[in-house]
Write a protein that holds these residues in place. Structure first.
Motif, mmCIF file in Angstrom:
data_model
loop_
_atom_site.group_PDB
_atom_site.id
_atom_site.type_symbol
_atom_site.label_atom_id
_atom_site.label_comp_id
_atom_site.label_asym_id
_atom_site.label_seq_id
_atom_site.Cartn_x
_atom_site.Cartn_y
_atom_site.Cartn_z
ATOM 1 N N UNK A 341 32.072 43.494 42.274
ATOM 2 C CA UNK A 341 31.884 44.810 41.707
ATOM 3 C C UNK A 341 32.149 44.614 40.048
ATOM 4 N N UNK A 342 31.949 42.847 39.638
ATOM 5 C CA UNK A 342 31.648 43.183 38.235
ATOM 6 C C UNK A 342 30.041 43.364 38.131
ATOM 7 N N UNK A 343 28.950 43.412 39.407
ATOM 8 C CA UNK A 343 27.938 44.113 39.159
ATOM 9 C C UNK A 343 27.359 45.375 38.791
ATOM 10 N N UNK A 344 28.696 46.343 39.824
ATOM 11 C CA UNK A 344 28.981 47.607 39.818
ATOM 12 C C UNK A 344 29.820 48.168 38.523
ATOM 13 N N UNK A 345 29.872 47.545 38.149
ATOM 14 C CA UNK A 345 30.874 47.605 36.307
ATOM 15 C C UNK A 345 30.135 47.687 35.180
ATOM 16 N N UNK A 346 28.893 46.646 35.502
ATOM 17 C CA UNK A 346 28.220 46.327 34.714
ATOM 18 C C UNK A 346 28.717 44.825 34.155
ATOM 19 N N UNK A 347 29.695 44.487 34.537
ATOM 20 C CA UNK A 347 30.425 42.944 33.843
ATOM 21 C C UNK A 347 29.833 41.601 33.698
ATOM 22 N N UNK A 348 28.515 41.692 33.503
ATOM 23 C CA UNK A 348 28.390 39.895 34.424
ATOM 24 C C UNK A 348 29.210 38.702 33.613
ATOM 25 N N UNK A 349 30.107 39.343 32.713
ATOM 26 C CA UNK A 349 31.073 37.953 32.300
ATOM 27 C C UNK A 349 32.306 37.623 33.090
#
Length: 392
Positions: A341-349
């Motif tokens: 989900x973080x990848x989908x949201x472009x949030x690697x943090x």
């Protein structure tokens, strides 16, 4: 600091017990050797997993909000409690993919400032469709005030580009386009949206290919990921070939028989968000998810939560359980709800238990890698390094 915990790090379960050190809002260390901290939470052999991310929600009540007064009433009386429900169920980040732009960005700002209690909020603002497309002509067909705010309707390439750039200027986190929201009727070219609330159906216009391409290109020009609402294989292929980063819903109204489409998803690194919570009644939805997951397509958890059915937060946990019922392993579903989900949201943090990541963490009493319902046995929720739910 959280001590003596089994850890699912966002991709896999680590062997043994670990201490997780938190400094400010970040994870400072994950150590098999005991650590010391000013504040200590003894996990006592329980489990620590990243906070869950629901990548597909509609937060504002599409039935109740029909003008300025009802919008204010929703924001004042219902919004705070609904935000809290996500935290109470272990969802630390939500992504809104089709709410009124002004309202959802106002809510995002209040959460970031700490004047509202709730999960981290990411938002696309309104979803963009063609003139007379879904959901403008369906969900909001009888509500022109909301239609103008929950959706953007484009009739030309220039209008599409202008809409996307306007949202980017508002600093949205991503862009959502709606290619189609129904299926070709009786094998013909006409599209009909059928829903129990609309027994006669609503005729729809598909988003023209040139507008779809323009929306994706404009989003990428502004550094934003662009996902596309699809339900059919032909629309999914069209979206990927236009450059989309993800499919919202994916293929739901027919079996996924096009193996070349799966290869296309893999080649383009596309994320597939199955939204079984809303689409499980469709006979092919589970099987299509299973085929995509078995092939190695990137999967993200997204419930399609909206006002009027189910319960905020609980819907997300039900989505995870439905994904397991469809054939994914609990570990695969946990990854879909965290690192995927973080990848989908472009949030690697987000979405990982690792040094340098945001300290959004769940402490569980049960092992969710053995049984996904372990997510319901929640002991503590940590958001940005601070405990926000404590059920000890």
């Amino acid at each position: 600091m959280i001590s003596r915990a089994h850890v699912f790090d966002g991709r896999r379960a680590l062997a043994g017990l670990y201490d997780i050190a938190v400094d400010g809002g970040e994870i400072a260390g994950v150590s098999a050797r005991p650590l010391r901290g000013r504040r200590q939470v003894d996990a006592d052999g329980g489990w620590v997993v990243p906070g869950l991310i629901d990548t597909h929600i509609h937060f504002y009540d599409v039935r109740a909000v029909s003008g300025p007064e009802s919008l204010r009433a929703f924001e004042q009386s219902e919004l705070p409690g609904k935000l809290g429900l996500f935290l109470d169920h272990g969802i630390t980040t939500i992504k809104s993919v089709g709410d009124p732009t002004d309202g959802i960005l106002r809510t995002r700002a209040a959460l970031a400032a700490g004047t509202l209690r709730g999960p981290r909020l990411l938002a696309t603002g309104c979803g963009i469709t063609g003139r007379g497309g879904h959901p403008a002509a369906t969900v909001f067909g009888g509500n022109p005030w909301a239609r103008a705010r929950f959706t953007g309707e484009a009739e030309s390439v220039q209008q599409m580009r202008d809409l996307v750039h306007h949202l980017a200027d508002r600093e949205v986190d991503a862009v959502k386009l709606l290619s189609e929201g129904a299926c070709a009727h009786s094998g013909g070219p006409a599209y009909l949206w059928q829903n129990p609330a609309f027994p006669d159906g609503v005729a729809l216009e598909r988003l023209p290919l040139e507008l779809l391409r323009a929306g994706v290109e404009a989003g990428h020009e502004r550094g934003l990921r662009v996902t596309v609402h699809t339900t059919q294989q032909a629309a999914a292929r069209e979206a990927i070939e236009a450059g989309a980063d993800g499919l919202e819903h994916g293929v739901t109204v027919e079996p996924l028989t096009d193996h070349a489409l799966i290869d296309l998803m893999l080649d383009h690194g596309v994320t597939y968000t199955p939204t079984l919570w809303i689409d499980d009644a469709r006979p092919d939805a589970r099987g299509n998810l299973r085929k995509a997951a078995e092939a190695g397509v990137h999967i993200a958890l997204g419930s399609d939560t909206f006002s009027g059915r189910g319960r905020y937060g609980a819907n997300t946990l039900e989505e995870a359980e439905l994904m397991v019922a469809a054939g994914m392993t609990p570990a695969q579903v946990l990854a879909a709800g965290t690192s995927g989900a973080a990848r989908q949201c472009a949030r690697p943090d987000l979405g990982a238990v690792a040094p340098g990541k945001r300290a959004d963490l769940l402490v569980l009493n049960a092992d969710p890698t053995a049984d996904i319902t372990g997510l319901r046995d929640l002991r503590m929720v940590v958001l940005g390094g601070e405990p926000v739910v404590d059920k000890r």
